[in-house]
Design a protein around this motif. Structure first.
Motif, short mmCIF file in Angstrom:
data_model
loop_
_atom_site.label_atom_id
_atom_site.label_comp_id
_atom_site.label_asym_id
_atom_site.label_seq_id
_atom_site.Cartn_x
_atom_site.Cartn_y
_atom_site.Cartn_z
N LEU A 177 13.17 -23.88 36.95
CA LEU A 177 12.80 -24.06 38.35
C LEU A 177 13.87 -24.90 39.06
CD1 LEU A 177 8.97 -24.81 38.11
CD2 LEU A 177 10.07 -22.70 38.85
N PRO A 178 14.13 -24.60 40.34
CA PRO A 178 15.13 -25.36 41.11
C PRO A 178 14.54 -26.67 41.61
CG PRO A 178 14.21 -23.63 42.48
CD PRO A 178 13.57 -23.48 41.13
N LEU A 179 14.37 -27.65 40.72
CA LEU A 179 13.69 -28.88 41.09
C LEU A 179 14.47 -29.68 42.12
CD1 LEU A 179 12.24 -30.05 37.66
CD2 LEU A 179 10.99 -29.16 39.63
N LEU A 180 15.80 -29.59 42.10
CA LEU A 180 16.57 -30.28 43.12
C LEU A 180 16.19 -29.78 44.51
CD1 LEU A 180 18.83 -32.12 44.16
CD2 LEU A 180 20.46 -30.28 43.68
N THR A 181 16.13 -28.46 44.67
CA THR A 181 15.75 -27.88 45.96
C THR A 181 14.32 -28.26 46.33
OG1 THR A 181 17.24 -26.01 45.64
CG2 THR A 181 15.46 -25.72 47.23
N MET A 182 13.41 -28.17 45.37
CA MET A 182 12.01 -28.48 45.64
C MET A 182 11.84 -29.95 46.04
SD MET A 182 10.57 -26.33 42.38
CE MET A 182 8.83 -26.70 42.59
N PHE A 183 12.55 -30.82 45.36
CA PHE A 183 12.48 -32.25 45.67
C PHE A 183 13.11 -32.53 47.03
CE2 PHE A 183 14.03 -36.63 45.49
CZ PHE A 183 12.91 -37.32 45.04
N ASP A 184 14.28 -31.96 47.25
CA ASP A 184 14.99 -32.20 48.51
C ASP A 184 14.21 -31.68 49.71
OD1 ASP A 184 17.51 -32.90 50.03
OD2 ASP A 184 17.36 -30.75 50.47
N LYS A 185 13.55 -30.53 49.55
CA LYS A 185 12.76 -29.97 50.65
C LYS A 185 11.39 -30.65 50.79
CE LYS A 185 12.84 -25.62 51.82
NZ LYS A 185 12.77 -24.13 51.84
N GLN A 186 11.06 -31.53 49.87
CA GLN A 186 9.80 -32.28 49.90
C GLN A 186 8.60 -31.32 49.92
OE1 GLN A 186 10.06 -35.59 52.58
NE2 GLN A 186 7.94 -36.24 52.19
N LEU A 187 8.63 -30.39 48.98
CA LEU A 187 7.58 -29.37 48.95
C LEU A 187 6.35 -29.85 48.19
CD1 LEU A 187 9.69 -26.17 48.15
CD2 LEU A 187 9.19 -27.22 50.37
N GLN A 188 5.21 -29.34 48.61
CA GLN A 188 3.98 -29.50 47.85
C GLN A 188 3.69 -28.18 47.14
OE1 GLN A 188 0.71 -31.85 49.67
NE2 GLN A 188 1.88 -31.59 51.55
N LEU A 189 3.32 -28.27 45.88
CA LEU A 189 3.05 -27.08 45.08
C LEU A 189 1.65 -27.21 44.50
CD1 LEU A 189 4.27 -24.47 43.82
CD2 LEU A 189 5.09 -25.89 41.93
N ARG A 190 0.78 -26.25 44.84
CA ARG A 190 -0.61 -26.28 44.36
C ARG A 190 -0.91 -24.95 43.67
NH1 ARG A 190 -4.83 -28.66 48.52
NH2 ARG A 190 -5.82 -29.20 46.52
N MET A 191 -1.71 -25.02 42.61
CA MET A 191 -1.89 -23.81 41.81
C MET A 191 -3.14 -23.91 40.96
SD MET A 191 1.04 -24.52 38.92
CE MET A 191 2.11 -25.41 40.06
N GLY A 192 -3.46 -22.82 40.29
CA GLY A 192 -4.53 -22.83 39.30
C GLY A 192 -5.49 -21.67 39.47
#
Length: 396
Positions: free
Chosen positions: A324-339
């Motif tokens: 996963l592109p964690l740098l991009t996800m962190f930099d974009k300050q994304l919230q990720l919800r799942m289940g």
């Protein structure tokens, strides 16, 4: 009884199997009147075969009539018309009291390190016999089944088993601001219904993405702004087009309703197919520790959503080694919800939408209604996206 059984990769058959019986005082036995074919079932047909055993009964979207109840099931009686949630939960443990029914502490499949068991869904989720059959044993029936009124056709209520609560949770997890924007990747049953629910909940702009003509048409007819993936040479072009119509930022939220079988992930598809072809003992070990998903849809969601936005995953993923592109996800300050959907968490909110007005269009949602005996053909048709198949209901 007759039941649809898994026999191997892309091999499902109608077999005669023993009728279910009451095994625990919290059981009920249901005579099935309708049972859905879900996109998640296709994962068993193709990708998750290392976790299956020949003879497993498939299906997890049942509706029917109560035939018999155990001594501790006091809320149901023979003759009641019910919809059965796809997961099995007790309704009274700490997790259930928190609304996290897929994590039920009474029923967790602890031997596999997994949450609540699911009907008809691999040994990872308890290998519980499924609902594409004439009868179904329902554990924890003192809580799970939802009584529904007599009268309307099954189509009005059967989607409470999975499609409606899964799509509803996807929208609630997306946390779309009123008047805001949401893009839905994948317009199969869950994505299609998520678009309808997002509009019902007040989203100002609902964008749907797919590459199947019939699915795009259905969404457009419900007022969704659609994008055909085949019209773009690359994922970047699609992302740019959606960002252009959302103030250059991207939508407030993206719902990934595709999951592990996304198009355009050729290397991961090769690994999945290789694992499925190995002997089950070896293939399951490989899948448990080194499996990867086809991540094209998730990567697109990460690129498309606006900075500070939310990604809601309702599509099933099963990889253990996904990059996963964690740098991009962190930099974009994304919230990720799942289940997996916590079905009973949402059903009381959904039921008022299933009125005579049919605000979500459930009465016409199914594209195919077939006898259970045609189940093998239905799997092939749905997997190949033939004949406009979006939602199939089987009837014993």
């Amino acid at each position: 009884m007759k039941a649809l059984t898994w026999q191997g990769k892309r091999d499902v058959r109608i077999e005669t199997v023993p009728d279910p019986v009451i095994e625990q005082p919290t059981d009920a036995v249901i005579r099935i009147t309708s049972s859905g074919l879900c996109g998640s079932d296709l994962h068993l047909y193709e990708v998750l075969t290392p976790f299956m055993t020949p003879g497993d009964i498939l299906g997890h979207e049942p509706m029917g009539i109560v035939e018999e109840t155990g001594s501790e099931v006091t809320n149901l009686k023979p003759g009641d018309r019910v919809v059965v949630p796809f997961q099995i939960a007790c309704g009274h443990c700490w997790m259930c009291d928190s609304g996290l029914y897929t994590q039920c502490e009474t029923t967790q499949v602890t031997g596999e390190g997994m949450g609540a068991p699911l009907f008809g869904y691999t040994r990872l989720y308890g290998a519980v016999p499924g609902a594409q059959a004439e009868y179904l044993r329902v554990p924890q029936a003192q809580f799970g089944p939802i009584k529904v009124p007599e009268g309307p056709a099954d189509d009005r209520f059967v989607y409470l088993s999975d499609v409606l609560p899964t799509a509803y949770q996807a929208v609630m997890y997306a946390d779309v601001p009123r008047g805001g924007s949401v893009a839905v990747l994948g317009l199969g049953p869950i994505g299609d219904m998520a678009c309808r629910i997002a509009k019902e909940k007040g989203a100002g702009r609902v964008i749907g993405v797919d590459l199947v003509t019939e699915r795009l048409r259905r969404a457009r007819e419900r007022g969704v702004e659609t994008y055909d993936l085949r019209d773009f040479d690359s994922e970047k072009e699609l992302v740019a087009a959606v960002q252009d119509v959302t103030d250059g930022r991207g939508p407030d939220a993206v719902i990934d309703a595709v999951g592990t079988e996304a198009h355009g992930s050729h290397a991961a598809k090769f690994v999945q197919n290789a694992a499925a072809l190995l002997p089950r003992g070896i293939g399951s070990k490989l899948a448990e520790h080194f499996s990867v998903d086809r991540l094209a849809a998730l990567y697109t969601a990460i690129d498309m959503v606006r900075r500070g936005g939310t990604i809601s995953l309702s599509g099933v993923y099963g990889g253990q080694a996904d990059p996963l592109p964690l740098l991009t996800m962190f930099d974009k300050q994304l919230q990720l919800r799942m289940g997996q959907a916590n079905v009973r968490r949402w059903t009381d909110e959904i039921l008022p939408l299933l009125t005579d007005e049919d605000r979500l269009g459930v009465d016409g949602f199914a594209t195919h209604r077939i006898p259970l005996t045609d189940g093998p053909k239905a799997y092939e048709m749905f997997q190949q996206k033939r004949d406009g198949a979006v939602k199939v209901l089987m009837q014993p």
